[in-house]
Scaffold this motif. Structure first.
Motif, PDB file in Angstrom:
ATOM      1  N   MET A  83     -16.117 -38.592  40.983  1.00  0.00           N
ATOM      2  CA  MET A  83     -16.543 -37.244  40.661  1.00  0.00           C
ATOM      3  C   MET A  83     -16.105 -36.905  39.243  1.00  0.00           C
ATOM      4  SD  MET A  83     -15.696 -35.280  44.249  1.00  0.00           S
ATOM      5  CE  MET A  83     -13.929 -35.463  44.027  1.00  0.00           C
ATOM      6  N   ASN A  84     -17.064 -36.696  38.375  1.00  0.00           N
ATOM      7  CA  ASN A  84     -16.804 -36.326  36.990  1.00  0.00           C
ATOM      8  C   ASN A  84     -17.349 -34.930  36.712  1.00  0.00           C
ATOM      9  OD1 ASN A  84     -15.717 -38.915  36.472  1.00  0.00           O
ATOM     10  ND2 ASN A  84     -17.751 -39.727  35.973  1.00  0.00           N
ATOM     11  N   SER A  85     -16.880 -34.348  35.625  1.00  0.00           N
ATOM     12  CA  SER A  85     -17.334 -33.010  35.223  1.00  0.00           C
ATOM     13  C   SER A  85     -17.253 -32.024  36.377  1.00  0.00           C
ATOM     14  CB  SER A  85     -18.762 -33.080  34.670  1.00  0.00           C
ATOM     15  OG  SER A  85     -18.835 -33.946  33.556  1.00  0.00           O
ATOM     16  N   LEU A  86     -16.131 -32.028  37.053  1.00  0.00           N
ATOM     17  CA  LEU A  86     -15.962 -31.172  38.224  1.00  0.00           C
ATOM     18  C   LEU A  86     -16.012 -29.699  37.863  1.00  0.00           C
ATOM     19  CD1 LEU A  86     -13.265 -33.258  40.058  1.00  0.00           C
ATOM     20  CD2 LEU A  86     -15.463 -32.563  41.035  1.00  0.00           C
ATOM     21  N   GLU A  87     -16.565 -28.932  38.777  1.00  0.00           N
ATOM     22  CA  GLU A  87     -16.718 -27.493  38.616  1.00  0.00           C
ATOM     23  C   GLU A  87     -16.026 -26.776  39.767  1.00  0.00           C
ATOM     24  OE1 GLU A  87     -21.221 -28.060  36.733  1.00  0.00           O
ATOM     25  OE2 GLU A  87     -20.926 -27.095  38.682  1.00  0.00           O
ATOM     26  N   PRO A  88     -15.625 -25.519  39.576  1.00  0.00           N
ATOM     27  CA  PRO A  88     -14.988 -24.784  40.680  1.00  0.00           C
ATOM     28  C   PRO A  88     -15.834 -24.766  41.947  1.00  0.00           C
ATOM     29  CG  PRO A  88     -14.661 -23.605  38.631  1.00  0.00           C
ATOM     30  CD  PRO A  88     -15.595 -24.741  38.321  1.00  0.00           C
ATOM     31  N   GLU A  89     -17.140 -24.790  41.800  1.00  0.00           N
ATOM     32  CA  GLU A  89     -18.039 -24.790  42.955  1.00  0.00           C
ATOM     33  C   GLU A  89     -17.952 -26.074  43.767  1.00  0.00           C
ATOM     34  OE1 GLU A  89     -18.947 -21.769  40.190  1.00  0.00           O
ATOM     35  OE2 GLU A  89     -18.917 -23.943  39.843  1.00  0.00           O
ATOM     36  N   ASP A  90     -17.321 -27.104  43.222  1.00  0.00           N
ATOM     37  CA  ASP A  90     -17.122 -28.350  43.951  1.00  0.00           C
ATOM     38  C   ASP A  90     -15.933 -28.286  44.893  1.00  0.00           C
ATOM     39  OD1 ASP A  90     -19.277 -29.743  42.663  1.00  0.00           O
ATOM     40  OD2 ASP A  90     -17.981 -30.004  40.906  1.00  0.00           O
TER      41      ASP A  90
END
Length: 121
Positions: A83-90
């Motif tokens: 998982m790259n470029s993780l966002e809070p929505e993840d």
């Protein structure tokens, strides 16, 4: 019954990376399409990614396509989710399971404990 153990979750800042692993029994893994699912608090569990039993074909939910990569290691009965470029929505608990191809539904109603992924903004 599906026998899996997920690991690799943790706390990461937005834009960071994590690598999840799922170890499955040989019976579960050897000829099965495998997938990752996730569930945020108060929400339904949703499909994230899948890899075919032979490993050459993958499929991703639109929300993670281009950022996540699923792979499998048949020698170790393990499926990974980079998982790259993780966002809070993840942020969610991530689970793996046998997956039905084309519909990408979980094949088994049995789930492991999952691994928590928390992405801070």
């Amino acid at each position: 019954q599906v026998h899996v153990v997920e690991s690799g979750g943790g706390l990461v800042q937005a834009g960071g990376s994590l690598r999840l692993s799922c170890i499955a029994s040989e019976r579960t893994f050897s000829t099965s399409h495998m997938g990752w699912f996730r569930q945020a608090p108060g929400k339904e569990r949703e499909f994230v990614a899948a890899v075919a039993w032979f490993g050459a074909i993958t499929f991703y939910a639109d929300s993670v396509k281009g950022r996540f990569t699923i792979s499998r290691d048949d020698a170790e009965n393990t499926v990974h989710l980079q998982m790259n470029s993780l966002e809070p929505e993840d942020t969610a608990v991530y689970y793996c399971n046998v997956v039905r191809w084309e519909t990408f539904e979980n094949e088994s109603h049995d789930w492991g404990q999952g691994t928590q992924v928390t992405v801070s903004s």
